[in-house]
Design a protein around this motif. Structure first.
Motif, PDB file in Angstrom:
ATOM      1  N   UNK A  85      28.832   1.518  -8.150  1.00 57.48           N
ATOM      2  CA  UNK A  85      28.875   2.834  -7.517  1.00 57.48           C
ATOM      3  C   UNK A  85      27.610   3.002  -6.686  1.00 57.48           C
ATOM      4  N   UNK A  86      27.752   2.925  -5.365  1.00 58.36           N
ATOM      5  CA  UNK A  86      26.591   3.022  -4.482  1.00 58.36           C
ATOM      6  C   UNK A  86      26.713   4.216  -3.535  1.00 58.36           C
ATOM      7  N   UNK A  87      27.412   5.254  -3.996  1.00 59.76           N
ATOM      8  CA  UNK A  87      27.553   6.430  -3.139  1.00 59.76           C
ATOM      9  C   UNK A  87      26.193   7.039  -2.825  1.00 59.76           C
ATOM     10  N   UNK A  88      25.315   7.088  -3.821  1.00 57.05           N
ATOM     11  CA  UNK A  88      23.983   7.655  -3.627  1.00 57.05           C
ATOM     12  C   UNK A  88      22.939   6.555  -3.811  1.00 57.05           C
ATOM     13  N   UNK A  89      22.050   6.453  -2.830  1.00 51.30           N
ATOM     14  CA  UNK A  89      21.010   5.428  -2.855  1.00 51.30           C
ATOM     15  C   UNK A  89      19.649   6.096  -2.659  1.00 51.30           C
ATOM     16  N   UNK A  90      18.708   5.746  -3.509  1.00 53.30           N
ATOM     17  CA  UNK A  90      17.338   6.258  -3.395  1.00 53.30           C
ATOM     18  C   UNK A  90      16.462   5.156  -2.807  1.00 53.30           C
ATOM     19  N   UNK A  91      15.997   5.372  -1.569  1.00 58.85           N
ATOM     20  CA  UNK A  91      15.161   4.372  -0.901  1.00 58.85           C
ATOM     21  C   UNK A  91      13.672   4.607  -1.143  1.00 58.85           C
ATOM     22  N   UNK A  92      13.329   5.598  -1.935  1.00 55.84           N
ATOM     23  CA  UNK A  92      11.928   5.927  -2.149  1.00 55.84           C
ATOM     24  C   UNK A  92      11.254   5.031  -3.166  1.00 55.84           C
ATOM     25  N   UNK A  93       9.929   4.995  -3.087  1.00 58.50           N
ATOM     26  CA  UNK A  93       9.123   4.225  -4.043  1.00 58.50           C
ATOM     27  C   UNK A  93       7.859   5.022  -4.356  1.00 58.50           C
ATOM     28  N   UNK A  94       7.275   4.685  -5.480  1.00 56.09           N
ATOM     29  CA  UNK A  94       5.930   5.161  -5.781  1.00 56.09           C
ATOM     30  C   UNK A  94       4.968   4.037  -5.437  1.00 56.09           C
ATOM     31  N   UNK A  95       4.059   4.309  -4.508  1.00 55.71           N
ATOM     32  CA  UNK A  95       3.118   3.288  -4.067  1.00 55.71           C
ATOM     33  C   UNK A  95       1.708   3.859  -4.082  1.00 55.71           C
ATOM     34  N   UNK A  96       0.824   3.163  -4.753  1.00 52.45           N
ATOM     35  CA  UNK A  96      -0.579   3.562  -4.827  1.00 52.45           C
ATOM     36  C   UNK A  96      -0.717   5.012  -5.279  1.00 52.45           C
ATOM     37  N   UNK A  97       0.086   5.343  -6.284  1.00 53.40           N
ATOM     38  CA  UNK A  97      -0.076   6.618  -6.957  1.00 53.40           C
ATOM     39  C   UNK A  97       0.698   7.788  -6.415  1.00 53.40           C
ATOM     40  N   UNK A 177     -12.830  10.022   3.666  1.00 51.04           N
ATOM     41  CA  UNK A 177     -12.833  10.738   2.387  1.00 51.04           C
ATOM     42  C   UNK A 177     -12.768  12.239   2.631  1.00 51.04           C
ATOM     43  N   UNK A 178     -13.576  12.719   3.558  1.00 52.51           N
ATOM     44  CA  UNK A 178     -13.615  14.161   3.840  1.00 52.51           C
ATOM     45  C   UNK A 178     -12.279  14.656   4.372  1.00 52.51           C
ATOM     46  N   UNK A 179     -11.536  13.792   5.064  1.00 44.03           N
ATOM     47  CA  UNK A 179     -10.237  14.181   5.625  1.00 44.03           C
ATOM     48  C   UNK A 179      -9.094  13.922   4.654  1.00 44.03           C
ATOM     49  N   UNK A 180      -9.430  13.584   3.403  1.00 40.93           N
ATOM     50  CA  UNK A 180      -8.439  13.383   2.344  1.00 40.93           C
ATOM     51  C   UNK A 180      -7.476  12.222   2.623  1.00 40.93           C
ATOM     52  N   UNK A 181      -7.953  11.184   3.285  1.00 32.94           N
ATOM     53  CA  UNK A 181      -7.169   9.956   3.361  1.00 32.94           C
ATOM     54  C   UNK A 181      -7.116   9.359   1.960  1.00 32.94           C
ATOM     55  N   UNK A 182      -5.920   8.982   1.514  1.00 37.23           N
ATOM     56  CA  UNK A 182      -5.798   8.615   0.103  1.00 37.23           C
ATOM     57  C   UNK A 182      -5.953   7.125  -0.177  1.00 37.23           C
ATOM     58  N   UNK A 183      -5.960   6.282   0.870  1.00 36.54           N
ATOM     59  CA  UNK A 183      -6.041   4.840   0.661  1.00 36.54           C
ATOM     60  C   UNK A 183      -6.891   4.203   1.743  1.00 36.54           C
ATOM     61  N   UNK A 184      -7.714   3.234   1.346  1.00 38.14           N
ATOM     62  CA  UNK A 184      -8.520   2.450   2.276  1.00 38.14           C
ATOM     63  C   UNK A 184      -7.980   1.030   2.309  1.00 38.14           C
ATOM     64  N   UNK A 185      -7.655   0.557   3.513  1.00 31.89           N
ATOM     65  CA  UNK A 185      -7.221  -0.826   3.721  1.00 31.89           C
ATOM     66  C   UNK A 185      -8.404  -1.600   4.283  1.00 31.89           C
ATOM     67  N   UNK A 271     -13.733   6.487  -3.217  1.00 31.56           N
ATOM     68  CA  UNK A 271     -13.279   7.081  -4.478  1.00 31.56           C
ATOM     69  C   UNK A 271     -11.778   7.004  -4.734  1.00 31.56           C
ATOM     70  N   UNK A 272     -10.997   6.611  -3.725  1.00 30.65           N
ATOM     71  CA  UNK A 272      -9.541   6.646  -3.864  1.00 30.65           C
ATOM     72  C   UNK A 272      -8.980   5.232  -3.972  1.00 30.65           C
ATOM     73  N   UNK A 273      -7.713   5.039  -3.626  1.00 27.26           N
ATOM     74  CA  UNK A 273      -7.080   3.731  -3.757  1.00 27.26           C
ATOM     75  C   UNK A 273      -7.617   2.764  -2.700  1.00 27.26           C
ATOM     76  N   UNK A 274      -7.802   1.511  -3.106  1.00 32.88           N
ATOM     77  CA  UNK A 274      -8.329   0.497  -2.191  1.00 32.88           C
ATOM     78  C   UNK A 274      -7.413  -0.723  -2.193  1.00 32.88           C
ATOM     79  N   UNK A 275      -7.032  -1.150  -0.988  1.00 33.34           N
ATOM     80  CA  UNK A 275      -6.166  -2.309  -0.794  1.00 33.34           C
ATOM     81  C   UNK A 275      -6.893  -3.302   0.102  1.00 33.34           C
ATOM     82  N   UNK A 276      -6.807  -4.571  -0.234  1.00 36.93           N
ATOM     83  CA  UNK A 276      -7.402  -5.615   0.601  1.00 36.93           C
ATOM     84  C   UNK A 276      -6.298  -6.200   1.478  1.00 36.93           C
TER      85      UNK A 276
END
Length: 416
Positions: A85-97, A177-185, A271-276
């Motif tokens: 049954x694939x009538x409803x599909x959730x394409x969302x994910x939780x990523x980096x919190x 940080x001051x602009x509330x960016x949540x992740x640093x790449x 202070x927030x999430x960090x990705x390399x």
């Protein structure tokens, strides 16, 4: 026996006659005809001067890394399950919190207003509407604060290149940080600039120089040049104005001495999430995970740095298997469809980023073109998931995909 014929009755013809309301907006009409990212790419090429288009479309040296990355996604075999049954599909994910409504976000791209005057603002606004992260490059043409204004309630990520002037680099981090960016790449694959030969052959400079060829270009692309001359001058938003090539800027400004110790220090400043970003071997992936980063982004910089670099999609299953429980694995490079995104998720990526795919939309139609690129990818993701018989990203597993390899890998240094 001859077929018996008759004149059709008006009431029989009526259901067959229907006229669509014409789309008077030329941009919307053009974008509606684009059914794939490749369609948007062709539209972009027709509407953008060659030097600007090639800056986006091109890669390093013989462009083998980019070609191999795209081919790797083509060389997959899906294994669908049936009677689900694939009538409803959730394409969302939780990523980096936090939540992303789609399993892809917009990658950081340098000098984005070169492609279209709306630049990063268009990308950030489109990302906000789609509920996905937007990433701003150190070499972006919109300020950190400008992106925040364009996407005030959505997820903004900042991509950091380390400069020789460390204080200036970290000043950008403080502003993010001051602009509330949540992740640093933190990008680690640019000790020096790659040899982007298309740019050299085109005489690509920042800002575009007025030469005989560019003057002639105004005839073919009057709207692009009109936008260039009637909006804020092109420059790197966070840097001093620069007159020369991008490669010259990278080599004069970026720090080739950055080490793992510097990465550890950067982590203490954020202070927030960090990705390399720019991981290309399992050994380096392990090393940065040991430093306690929140995520690793398998990437060869879209093929724009070291040509013949490893294909991130080929590296993905091994890294996900070895380290997926310890960190979040992201992937970019070569993604041109929603099916590519689904394949990456099935083989262990938690999230993907798209760069050129979004820029093709931007060049094809500005902000509306970015909306269209996201719409195309989103529809392909949803449709592919349904056809595979899954209703959420978490249901995707390696059993859904087989990588078919045109290239075989010998041992390092064996010459095989």
């Amino acid at each position: 026996m001859a077929m018996k014929r008759r004149f059709p009755r008006p009431r029989e013809l009526a259901p067959l006659i229907g006229f669509r309301r014409p789309q008077l907006n030329a941009t919307q009409r053009r974008l509606a005809s684009a059914l794939t990212i490749e369609d948007l790419r062709r539209l972009a090429e027709r509407r953008t001067p060659k030097a600007a288009f090639d800056y986006t479309d091109g890669a390093a040296e013989d462009e083998l890394s980019l070609a191999r990355a795209r081919q790797a996604f083509r060389d997959i075999e899906f294994h669908p399950t049936i009677l689900r049954d694939v009538e409803k599909v959730d394409t969302g994910v939780t990523i980096l919190g936090d939540r992303s409504e789609l399993p892809f976000g917009i990658a950081p791209t340098g000098f984005t207003r070169l492609m279209h005057t709306e630049g990063e603002v268009a990308g950030a606004r489109a990302a906000a509407r789609a509920g996905i992260p937007f990433s701003l490059s150190t070499l972006g043409t919109t300020t950190i604060e400008g992106v925040k204004r364009a996407n005030p309630h959505g997820r903004n990520w900042f991509q950091l290149y380390m400069w020789k002037d460390r204080d200036r680099s970290m000043a950008l981090v403080e502003r993010a940080v001051a602009a509330n960016f949540d992740t640093l790449l933190v990008t680690v694959d640019v000790p020096v600039a790659g040899a982007r030969l298309r740019d050299t052959r085109n005489g690509m400079s920042i800002p575009p120089a007025l030469t005989l060829s560019t003057v002639l270009d105004t005839v073919r692309y009057p709207r692009w040049w009109f936008d260039l001359f009637t909006t804020e001058p092109l420059s790197f938003a966070e840097l001093d104005r620069w007159s020369g090539t991008v490669a010259e800027y990278l080599d004069s400004t970026f720090d080739p001495t950055v080490t793992f110790a510097d990465l550890a220090w950067i982590k203490t400043q954020w202070p927030n999430k960090l990705v390399v970003k720019g991981i290309q071997t399992l050994e380096d992936a392990r090393a940065v995970v040991d430093l306690g980063v929140d995520g690793i982004l398998l990437s060869n910089h879209g093929g724009r740095q070291l040509d013949r670099a490893p294909v991130p999609f080929h590296l993905l299953p091994m890294v996900a298997r070895e380290l997926g429980r310890d960190t979040e694995v992201l992937l970019d490079t070569g993604i041109m469809s929603g099916a590519d995104v689904v394949a990456a998720l099935a083989l262990g990526a938690r999230f993907t980023l798209v760069g050129r795919a979004y820029l093709y939309g931007l060049m094809a139609g500005g902000e509306a073109g970015v909306d269209r690129a996201i719409e195309v990818l989103s529809g392909q993701v949803s449709r592919t998931m349904r056809l595979l018989g899954v209703t959420s990203v978490d249901e995707l597993t390696p059993s859904h995909v087989t990588q078919l390899h045109r290239l075989t890998r010998g041992g390092a240094g064996t010459g095989s």
